[in-house]
Design a protein around this motif. Structure first.
Motif, PDB file in Angstrom:
ATOM      1  N   THR A  68       0.823  -1.202   0.017  1.00 48.29           N
ATOM      2  CA  THR A  68       0.004  -0.159  -0.053  1.00 48.29           C
ATOM      3  C   THR A  68       0.784   1.347  -0.121  1.00 48.29           C
ATOM      4  OG1 THR A  68      -1.798  -1.140   1.251  1.00 48.29           O
ATOM      5  CG2 THR A  68      -1.635   1.287   0.977  1.00 48.29           C
ATOM      6  N   HIS A  69       0.605   2.335  -0.987  1.00 43.40           N
ATOM      7  CA  HIS A  69       1.268   3.281  -1.091  1.00 43.40           C
ATOM      8  C   HIS A  69       0.406   4.772  -0.928  1.00 43.40           C
ATOM      9  CE1 HIS A  69       4.830   1.090  -2.022  1.00 43.40           C
ATOM     10  NE2 HIS A  69       3.857   0.263  -2.801  1.00 43.40           N
ATOM     11  N   HIS A  70       0.892   5.578  -0.542  1.00 49.27           N
ATOM     12  CA  HIS A  70       0.203   7.168  -0.203  1.00 49.27           C
ATOM     13  C   HIS A  70       0.748   8.140  -1.441  1.00 49.27           C
ATOM     14  CE1 HIS A  70      -1.003   5.498   3.412  1.00 49.27           C
ATOM     15  NE2 HIS A  70       0.108   5.312   3.861  1.00 49.27           N
ATOM     16  N   VAL A  71      -0.135   8.160  -2.413  1.00 51.31           N
ATOM     17  CA  VAL A  71       0.180   9.159  -3.443  1.00 51.31           C
ATOM     18  C   VAL A  71      -0.378  10.589  -3.080  1.00 51.31           C
ATOM     19  CG1 VAL A  71      -0.020   9.714  -5.943  1.00 51.31           C
ATOM     20  CG2 VAL A  71       0.241   7.460  -5.150  1.00 51.31           C
ATOM     21  N   THR A  72       0.541  11.583  -3.055  1.00 55.34           N
ATOM     22  CA  THR A  72       0.047  12.811  -2.491  1.00 55.34           C
ATOM     23  C   THR A  72       0.353  14.065  -3.545  1.00 55.34           C
ATOM     24  OG1 THR A  72       0.369  12.498  -0.221  1.00 55.34           O
ATOM     25  CG2 THR A  72       0.341  14.691  -0.546  1.00 55.34           C
ATOM     26  N   ALA A  73      -0.703  14.743  -3.985  1.00 55.09           N
ATOM     27  CA  ALA A  73      -0.441  15.994  -4.691  1.00 55.09           C
ATOM     28  C   ALA A  73      -0.534  17.119  -3.963  1.00 55.09           C
ATOM     29  CB  ALA A  73      -1.492  15.983  -5.824  1.00 55.09           C
ATOM     30  N   ARG A  74       0.505  18.091  -3.723  1.00 57.60           N
ATOM     31  CA  ARG A  74       0.773  19.327  -2.988  1.00 57.60           C
ATOM     32  C   ARG A  74       0.693  20.428  -3.969  1.00 57.60           C
ATOM     33  NH1 ARG A  74       5.034  18.450   1.055  1.00 57.60           N
ATOM     34  NH2 ARG A  74       3.434  16.980   1.653  1.00 57.60           N
ATOM     35  N   LEU A  75       0.191  21.660  -3.607  1.00 54.06           N
ATOM     36  CA  LEU A  75       0.020  22.712  -4.351  1.00 54.06           C
ATOM     37  C   LEU A  75       1.144  23.752  -3.905  1.00 54.06           C
ATOM     38  CD1 LEU A  75      -3.495  23.514  -5.109  1.00 54.06           C
ATOM     39  CD2 LEU A  75      -1.971  22.178  -6.403  1.00 54.06           C
ATOM     40  N   TYR A  76       1.959  24.333  -4.864  1.00 56.03           N
ATOM     41  CA  TYR A  76       3.119  25.179  -4.650  1.00 56.03           C
ATOM     42  C   TYR A  76       2.709  26.350  -5.534  1.00 56.03           C
ATOM     43  CZ  TYR A  76       5.773  21.419  -2.484  1.00 56.03           C
ATOM     44  OH  TYR A  76       6.358  20.625  -1.818  1.00 56.03           O
ATOM     45  N   ALA A  77       3.045  27.624  -4.940  1.00 56.09           N
ATOM     46  CA  ALA A  77       3.197  28.781  -5.604  1.00 56.09           C
ATOM     47  C   ALA A  77       4.556  28.916  -6.679  1.00 56.09           C
ATOM     48  CB  ALA A  77       3.209  30.043  -4.663  1.00 56.09           C
ATOM     49  N   ASP A  78       4.623  29.853  -7.413  1.00 56.56           N
ATOM     50  CA  ASP A  78       5.899  29.631  -8.337  1.00 56.56           C
ATOM     51  C   ASP A  78       7.169  30.201  -7.567  1.00 56.56           C
ATOM     52  OD1 ASP A  78       4.724  28.739 -10.698  1.00 56.56           O
ATOM     53  OD2 ASP A  78       3.836  30.501 -11.043  1.00 56.56           O
ATOM     54  N   ASP A  79       6.850  30.707  -6.428  1.00 54.14           N
ATOM     55  CA  ASP A  79       8.237  31.224  -5.722  1.00 54.14           C
ATOM     56  C   ASP A  79       8.596  29.897  -4.774  1.00 54.14           C
ATOM     57  OD1 ASP A  79       6.415  31.411  -3.567  1.00 54.14           O
ATOM     58  OD2 ASP A  79       6.826  33.283  -2.894  1.00 54.14           O
ATOM     59  N   GLY A  80       7.921  28.715  -4.735  1.00 55.72           N
ATOM     60  CA  GLY A  80       8.358  27.897  -3.817  1.00 55.72           C
ATOM     61  C   GLY A  80       7.670  27.691  -2.752  1.00 55.72           C
ATOM     62  N   THR A  81       7.006  28.410  -2.250  1.00 59.64           N
ATOM     63  CA  THR A  81       6.075  28.454  -0.943  1.00 59.64           C
ATOM     64  C   THR A  81       4.945  27.431  -1.287  1.00 59.64           C
ATOM     65  OG1 THR A  81       4.845  30.529  -1.532  1.00 59.64           O
ATOM     66  CG2 THR A  81       6.645  30.664  -0.115  1.00 59.64           C
ATOM     67  N   VAL A  82       4.403  26.834  -0.227  1.00 60.05           N
ATOM     68  CA  VAL A  82       3.338  25.948  -0.287  1.00 60.05           C
ATOM     69  C   VAL A  82       2.018  26.594  -0.033  1.00 60.05           C
ATOM     70  CG1 VAL A  82       2.489  23.855   0.579  1.00 60.05           C
ATOM     71  CG2 VAL A  82       4.712  23.905   0.553  1.00 60.05           C
ATOM     72  N   TRP A  83       1.241  26.496  -0.782  1.00 58.84           N
ATOM     73  CA  TRP A  83      -0.380  27.169  -0.780  1.00 58.84           C
ATOM     74  C   TRP A  83      -0.890  26.304   0.631  1.00 58.84           C
ATOM     75  CZ3 TRP A  83      -1.137  31.470  -2.425  1.00 58.84           C
ATOM     76  CH2 TRP A  83      -0.740  31.868  -3.510  1.00 58.84           C
ATOM     77  N   ALA A  84      -1.304  27.033   1.308  1.00 61.53           N
ATOM     78  CA  ALA A  84      -2.120  26.533   2.682  1.00 61.53           C
ATOM     79  C   ALA A  84      -3.301  27.267   2.949  1.00 61.53           C
ATOM     80  CB  ALA A  84      -0.951  26.942   3.765  1.00 61.53           C
ATOM     81  N   VAL A  85      -4.198  26.501   3.662  1.00 65.75           N
ATOM     82  CA  VAL A  85      -5.434  27.077   4.346  1.00 65.75           C
ATOM     83  C   VAL A  85      -5.371  26.600   5.920  1.00 65.75           C
ATOM     84  CG1 VAL A  85      -7.806  26.873   4.246  1.00 65.75           C
ATOM     85  CG2 VAL A  85      -6.423  26.731   2.048  1.00 65.75           C
ATOM     86  N   HIS A  86      -5.638  27.468   6.625  1.00 64.63           N
ATOM     87  CA  HIS A  86      -5.555  27.388   8.028  1.00 64.63           C
ATOM     88  C   HIS A  86      -4.175  26.816   8.407  1.00 64.63           C
ATOM     89  CE1 HIS A  86      -9.717  28.521   7.955  1.00 64.63           C
ATOM     90  NE2 HIS A  86     -10.264  27.428   7.145  1.00 64.63           N
ATOM     91  N   GLY A  87      -3.197  27.180   7.803  1.00 66.89           N
ATOM     92  CA  GLY A  87      -1.989  26.864   8.323  1.00 66.89           C
ATOM     93  C   GLY A  87      -1.570  25.345   8.038  1.00 66.89           C
ATOM     94  N   LYS A  88      -2.161  24.644   7.059  1.00 68.02           N
ATOM     95  CA  LYS A  88      -2.056  23.281   6.527  1.00 68.02           C
ATOM     96  C   LYS A  88      -1.969  23.398   4.951  1.00 68.02           C
ATOM     97  CE  LYS A  88      -4.728  21.354  10.451  1.00 68.02           C
ATOM     98  NZ  LYS A  88      -5.210  20.080  10.841  1.00 68.02           N
ATOM     99  N   PRO A  89      -0.781  22.465   4.509  1.00 67.36           N
ATOM    100  CA  PRO A  89      -0.656  22.575   3.066  1.00 67.36           C
ATOM    101  C   PRO A  89      -1.862  22.174   2.283  1.00 67.36           C
ATOM    102  CG  PRO A  89       1.112  21.454   4.184  1.00 67.36           C
ATOM    103  CD  PRO A  89       0.059  21.690   5.278  1.00 67.36           C
ATOM    104  N   VAL A  90      -2.092  22.907   1.056  1.00 71.09           N
ATOM    105  CA  VAL A  90      -3.228  22.379   0.329  1.00 71.09           C
ATOM    106  C   VAL A  90      -2.723  21.140  -0.519  1.00 71.09           C
ATOM    107  CG1 VAL A  90      -4.628  23.014  -1.703  1.00 71.09           C
ATOM    108  CG2 VAL A  90      -4.154  24.580  -0.025  1.00 71.09           C
ATOM    109  N   GLN A  91      -3.282  20.063  -0.053  1.00 75.62           N
ATOM    110  CA  GLN A  91      -3.049  18.653  -0.845  1.00 75.62           C
ATOM    111  C   GLN A  91      -4.152  17.620  -0.697  1.00 75.62           C
ATOM    112  OE1 GLN A  91       0.316  17.744   1.539  1.00 75.62           O
ATOM    113  NE2 GLN A  91      -0.843  16.512   2.951  1.00 75.62           N
ATOM    114  N   SER A  92      -3.766  16.716  -1.475  1.00 72.01           N
ATOM    115  CA  SER A  92      -4.689  15.691  -1.503  1.00 72.01           C
ATOM    116  C   SER A  92      -3.943  14.205  -1.688  1.00 72.01           C
ATOM    117  CB  SER A  92      -5.627  15.756  -2.713  1.00 72.01           C
ATOM    118  OG  SER A  92      -6.411  14.665  -2.819  1.00 72.01           O
ATOM    119  N   THR A  93      -4.506  13.174  -1.038  1.00 71.20           N
ATOM    120  CA  THR A  93      -3.854  11.877  -0.721  1.00 71.20           C
ATOM    121  C   THR A  93      -4.554  10.842  -1.382  1.00 71.20           C
ATOM    122  OG1 THR A  93      -2.200  12.606   0.938  1.00 71.20           O
ATOM    123  CG2 THR A  93      -2.515  10.146   0.773  1.00 71.20           C
TER     124      THR A  93
END
Length: 190
Positions: A138-163
């Motif tokens: 079993t494996h976890h495949v995660t997509a995380r969103l980044y801004a073009d400056d290398g910072t991670v987009w976040a909502v309520h202090g948590k990375p915007v991602q899906s697994t």
């Protein structure tokens, strides 16, 4: 203006300073290098750069509100020996390769991780994940969103991602009957 040695040196120093300053925003020219850029502040007025980081050491950029970006990931076996990864974005568009290293609301790229290890930087919503990256188990495949400056987009202090969790039950190609199964369980950040 006369071109003296002093003027040339000042112009050269200015050019070097500008070149290194621009590269520092993106972690040495790559949008998602191995560590943090060292500064919690960004010259961009988009969102607030937080002191917290993601698992890769990149600072989080708060993008709260109703227009905050979202991503969902779906992983299915493909007809060859691999997996088809499809991302669905909301309030987000991927930037073209080579985009200016600055944060722009709702823009950037997605990084794909398998079991916490980055395997791809995506400028498109589709990716073919080779079977060699997801052996039996079993494996976890995660997509995380980044801004073009290398910072991670976040909502309520948590990375915007899906697994999505995928389980490979056999080493034969997924197209064979009863060889592999994919269980998708999207979890969006925020």
């Amino acid at each position: 203006m006369s071109w003296t040695k002093g003027t040339r040196r000042r112009l050269a120093a200015l050019a070097v300073g500008l070149a290194f300053g621009a590269a520092g925003c993106a972690g040495g020219g790559t949008a998602h290098g191995g560590g943090a850029s060292g500064a919690a502040e960004s010259p961009s007025p988009v969102g607030e750069v937080l002191s917290g980081t993601d698992g890769a050491g990149r600072h989080l950029r708060e993008a709260g509100g109703k227009e905050a970006p979202k991503v969902e990931v779906e992983v299915t076996p493909d007809s060859a020996d691999g997996w088809d990864v499809r991302l669905t974005f909301r309030h987000f568009r991927v930037s073209a390769p080579g985009a200016r290293p600055a944060a722009v609301t709702g823009r950037g790229l997605a990084c794909l991780f398998v079991d916490g290890r980055r395997v791809a930087r995506l400028h498109t919503p589709r990716y073919r994940l080779p079977a060699r990256l997801v052996p039996h188990g079993t494996h976890h495949v995660t997509a995380r969103l980044y801004a073009d400056d290398g910072t991670v987009w976040a909502v309520h202090g948590k990375p915007v991602q899906s697994t999505a969790d995928i389980t490979v039950s056999d080493t034969r190609p997924p197209a064979s009957p009863r060889t592999s199964t994919a269980t998708v369980d999207p979890v969006t950040g925020g």
